[in-house]
Design a protein around this motif. Structure first.
Motif, PDB file in Angstrom:
ATOM      1  N   PRO A  38     -20.556 -40.410  24.640  1.00 20.12           N
ATOM      2  CA  PRO A  38     -21.974 -40.050  24.681  1.00 20.12           C
ATOM      3  C   PRO A  38     -22.683 -40.655  25.885  1.00 20.12           C
ATOM      4  O   PRO A  38     -22.322 -41.738  26.351  1.00 20.12           O
ATOM      5  N   LEU A  39     -23.668 -39.949  26.378  1.00 21.20           N
ATOM      6  CA  LEU A  39     -24.555 -40.478  27.408  1.00 21.20           C
ATOM      7  C   LEU A  39     -25.950 -39.939  27.099  1.00 21.20           C
ATOM      8  O   LEU A  39     -26.226 -38.753  27.263  1.00 21.20           O
ATOM      9  N   ILE A  40     -26.807 -40.817  26.612  1.00 25.64           N
ATOM     10  CA  ILE A  40     -28.140 -40.425  26.150  1.00 25.64           C
ATOM     11  C   ILE A  40     -29.187 -41.220  26.931  1.00 25.64           C
ATOM     12  O   ILE A  40     -29.110 -42.444  27.005  1.00 25.64           O
ATOM     13  N   LEU A  41     -30.140 -40.519  27.512  1.00 23.50           N
ATOM     14  CA  LEU A  41     -31.241 -41.150  28.232  1.00 23.50           C
ATOM     15  C   LEU A  41     -32.555 -40.718  27.607  1.00 23.50           C
ATOM     16  O   LEU A  41     -32.714 -39.553  27.217  1.00 23.50           O
ATOM     17  N   ALA A  42     -33.493 -41.641  27.531  1.00 24.53           N
ATOM     18  CA  ALA A  42     -34.831 -41.331  27.043  1.00 24.53           C
ATOM     19  C   ALA A  42     -35.813 -42.287  27.698  1.00 24.53           C
ATOM     20  O   ALA A  42     -35.503 -43.462  27.910  1.00 24.53           O
ATOM     21  N   GLY A  43     -36.995 -41.760  28.027  1.00 25.71           N
ATOM     22  CA  GLY A  43     -38.009 -42.621  28.612  1.00 25.71           C
ATOM     23  C   GLY A  43     -38.698 -41.972  29.792  1.00 25.71           C
ATOM     24  O   GLY A  43     -38.562 -40.761  30.027  1.00 25.71           O
ATOM     25  N   PRO A  44     -39.436 -42.743  30.580  1.00 21.60           N
ATOM     26  CA  PRO A  44     -40.190 -42.209  31.713  1.00 21.60           C
ATOM     27  C   PRO A  44     -39.286 -41.491  32.710  1.00 21.60           C
ATOM     28  O   PRO A  44     -38.226 -41.991  33.088  1.00 21.60           O
TER      29      PRO A  44
ATOM     30  N   ALA B  19     -39.670 -61.711  27.066  1.00 20.78           N
ATOM     31  CA  ALA B  19     -39.302 -60.945  28.255  1.00 20.78           C
ATOM     32  C   ALA B  19     -40.547 -60.461  28.993  1.00 20.78           C
ATOM     33  O   ALA B  19     -41.558 -60.124  28.374  1.00 20.78           O
ATOM     34  N   PRO B  20     -40.505 -60.400  30.325  1.00 18.90           N
ATOM     35  CA  PRO B  20     -41.647 -59.883  31.086  1.00 18.90           C
ATOM     36  C   PRO B  20     -41.723 -58.360  30.990  1.00 18.90           C
ATOM     37  O   PRO B  20     -40.844 -57.715  30.404  1.00 18.90           O
ATOM     38  N   GLU B  21     -42.752 -57.785  31.599  1.00 15.66           N
ATOM     39  CA  GLU B  21     -42.950 -56.334  31.525  1.00 15.66           C
ATOM     40  C   GLU B  21     -41.825 -55.573  32.226  1.00 15.66           C
ATOM     41  O   GLU B  21     -41.415 -54.512  31.772  1.00 15.66           O
TER      42      GLU B  21
ATOM     43  N   PHE C 188     -42.875 -53.762  23.409  1.00 19.18           N
ATOM     44  CA  PHE C 188     -43.371 -52.879  24.464  1.00 19.18           C
ATOM     45  C   PHE C 188     -43.613 -51.504  23.837  1.00 19.18           C
ATOM     46  O   PHE C 188     -42.703 -50.673  23.784  1.00 19.18           O
ATOM     47  N   ASP C 189     -44.822 -51.276  23.370  1.00 24.79           N
ATOM     48  CA  ASP C 189     -45.112 -50.077  22.585  1.00 24.79           C
ATOM     49  C   ASP C 189     -45.783 -48.976  23.388  1.00 24.79           C
ATOM     50  O   ASP C 189     -46.361 -48.046  22.829  1.00 24.79           O
ATOM     51  N   ASP C 190     -45.713 -49.049  24.723  1.00 25.90           N
ATOM     52  CA  ASP C 190     -46.407 -48.056  25.539  1.00 25.90           C
ATOM     53  C   ASP C 190     -45.521 -46.892  25.950  1.00 25.90           C
ATOM     54  O   ASP C 190     -45.953 -46.014  26.713  1.00 25.90           O
ATOM     55  N   GLY C 191     -44.274 -46.872  25.462  1.00 24.21           N
ATOM     56  CA  GLY C 191     -43.370 -45.786  25.821  1.00 24.21           C
ATOM     57  C   GLY C 191     -42.864 -45.843  27.238  1.00 24.21           C
ATOM     58  O   GLY C 191     -42.320 -44.857  27.750  1.00 24.21           O
ATOM     59  N   GLY C 192     -43.007 -46.981  27.896  1.00 23.27           N
ATOM     60  CA  GLY C 192     -42.616 -47.093  29.300  1.00 23.27           C
ATOM     61  C   GLY C 192     -41.227 -47.628  29.536  1.00 23.27           C
ATOM     62  O   GLY C 192     -40.869 -47.947  30.670  1.00 23.27           O
ATOM     63  N   THR C 193     -40.416 -47.738  28.487  1.00 26.20           N
ATOM     64  CA  THR C 193     -39.074 -48.312  28.629  1.00 26.20           C
ATOM     65  C   THR C 193     -38.032 -47.204  28.724  1.00 26.20           C
ATOM     66  O   THR C 193     -37.983 -46.300  27.880  1.00 26.20           O
TER      67      THR C 193
END
Length: 320
Positions: free
Chosen positions: A192-198, A101-103, A155-160
Motif C-alpha cells: 500500500p501507498l496512501i497519502l493524505a493532507g495538504p 513537537a513543534p509546528e 495539530f487539528d488544522d488539517g495541515g499534516t
C-alpha cells in the motif's frame, strides 16, 4: 527486505545505488543524502521511532534525525533471533514526543509487526480472526489509529501530510515462499501507498506503477523543499554558476532553532537547504537589516551567539 527497502524509502535510490543489499551487512554511505537530512536542513524537527533491530542507527538510516529511537525489547523477536519492539510500544514513544513537537516536524514511525513469528499482542485481535497474521495486522491498524488520533489532537488544522506504506509484503506460502526475501512476486512487491493532507487531492487513485523510491521526492516536493533544490540545480547546469549569494532581509536565517524567538526563518532555511544540496562551489549568505527581526521576537544576543559559533567554525567573513 527491510533494510534495503528502508534505504530506498529514505533516499529515493535503488539498492545498486545506495549500496544496502541485505539486512545487517551494510551501512548507508555518509555521502548519500537522506529525506530526514533534507527536511531538517529546511527547518523541520525530525524524529523516528522504529520497531526492529534491523533499522538500528549503526546502519546509517538515522542520518538527519534529531531523535532516532531504536530501543528494543528482549531477544528472540521477529523469527530471526533479533530484538524488536511491538507497535503499541513504538506508538507510546511517538505520542510522548508529539506532546512537545513543534509546528514543522517530520515523524517516521515503523511497525515490525506483522512479521513472523506471528504473535499478536492484542487478545481482542486474536479472538476476532483465526489467522495470527491477520491478527497482527489488526493490532498494527489499531496502533496506527492511536497515532493518527494523537496527531489530530495536537495539530487539528488539517495541515499534516500523512504517508502510509510498507517495505514489503508477505507471501504466506505463495510460490513456495513462506514469508519474504526470496521471490519477487506480487505478494511481496505490491504494497500500500496512501497519502493524505495538504496538496494531495482526495479520492485520487494513481494507476501507473509507483515505487518506494518515489516516496522521498514526493514528500520533499509537497513540503516545498525539492522544487527549489531542482531549480538551483538547473540554474547551475544551464548558467554554469560558480557562486550563489542568498540575501536575508533580517537575521533570523542564522538562528540555531532552539531559541525562544525564531522569527520567520522557514523560507530562509528552505533556500539555504536547497543551495546546500547543490553543487555550486561557492555559497554565501548575506544578512541585512540588523534589528528588524525584533518585531518577530528575535533576541539579538542569541543572533550574536550564533555568529560567534559560525566565526569559530571559520564561516563568518565579516561585517560591512
Amino acid at each position: 527486505m527491510t533494510q534495503p527497502s528502508h534505504a530506498t524509502l529514505f533516499t529515493g535510490l535503488d539498492p545498486p545505488t545506495h549500496g544496502l543489499r541485505t539486512n545487517g551487512s551494510f551501512a548507508l554511505d555518509t555521502g548519500i543524502d537522506t529525506l530526514a537530512a533534507q527536511l531538517r536542513a529546511a527547518g523541520f524537527a525530525t524524529a523516528a521511532f522504529v520497531g526492529a533491530l534491523v533499522l538500528e542507527s549503526q546502519f546509517g538510516l538515522s542520518r538527519g534525525f534529531d531523535l532516532y529511537d531504536d530501543r528494543m525489547e528482549a531477544l528472540g523477536g521477529g523469527g530471526i533471533g533479533l530484538p524488536e519492539r511491538p507497535a503499541d510500544a513504538v506508538v507510546d514513544a511517538a505520542i510522548h514526543w508529539l506532546e512537545t513537537a513543534p509546528e514543522r516536524f517530520f515523524l517516521f514511525v515503523h511497525f515490525f509487526d506483522p512479521h513472523k513469528p506471528y504473535a499478536p499482542r492484542s487478545r481482542v485481535a486474536r479472538l476476532r480472526t483465526a489467522s495470527l497474521y491477520d491478527a497482527e495486522i489488526s493490532h498494527a491498524d489499531a496502533q496506527l489509529g492511536r497515532l493518527l488520533e494523537a496527531i489530530d489532537r495536537r495539530f487539528d488544522d488539517g495541515g499534516t501530510l500523512m504517508v502510509v506504506t510498507s517495505d514489503h509484503g508477505e507471501s504466506l506460502g505463495e510460490h513456495g515462499e513462506p514469508t519474504h526475501s526470496y521471490g519477487i512476486y506480487d505478494a511481496t512487491q505490491r504494497v500500500p501507498l496512501i497519502l493524505a493532507g495538504p496538496g494531495v487531492p482526495a479520492g485520487v487513485v494513481v494507476e501507473r506503477v509507483t515505487r518506494l523510491a518515489d516516496v522521498a521526492p514526493t514528500i520533499l516536493s509537497l513540503a516545498g523543499v525539492a522544487p527549489l533544490a531542482d531549480a538551483y540545480a538547473k540554474l547551475h547546469e544551464h548558467l554554469m554558476l560558480d557562486a550563489v549569494v542568498l540575501v536575508d532581509g533580517g537575521t533570523d536565517s542564522l538562528m540555531r532553532g532552539d531559541e525562544v524567538g525564531l522569527g520567520t526563518p522557514a523560507e530562509d532555511v528552505a533556500s539555504m537547504a536547497a543551495v546546500s544540496a547543490s553543487n555550486i562551489p561557492r555559497q554565501y549568505l548575506v544578512c541585512i537589516g540588523f534589528g528588524i527581526d525584533t518585531f518577530h521576537g528575535v533576541c539579538h544576543s542569541q543572533f550574536l551567539e550564533a555568529v560567534a559559533d559560525i566565526t569559530r567554525l571559520g564561516g563568518f567573513l565579516g561585517v560591512t
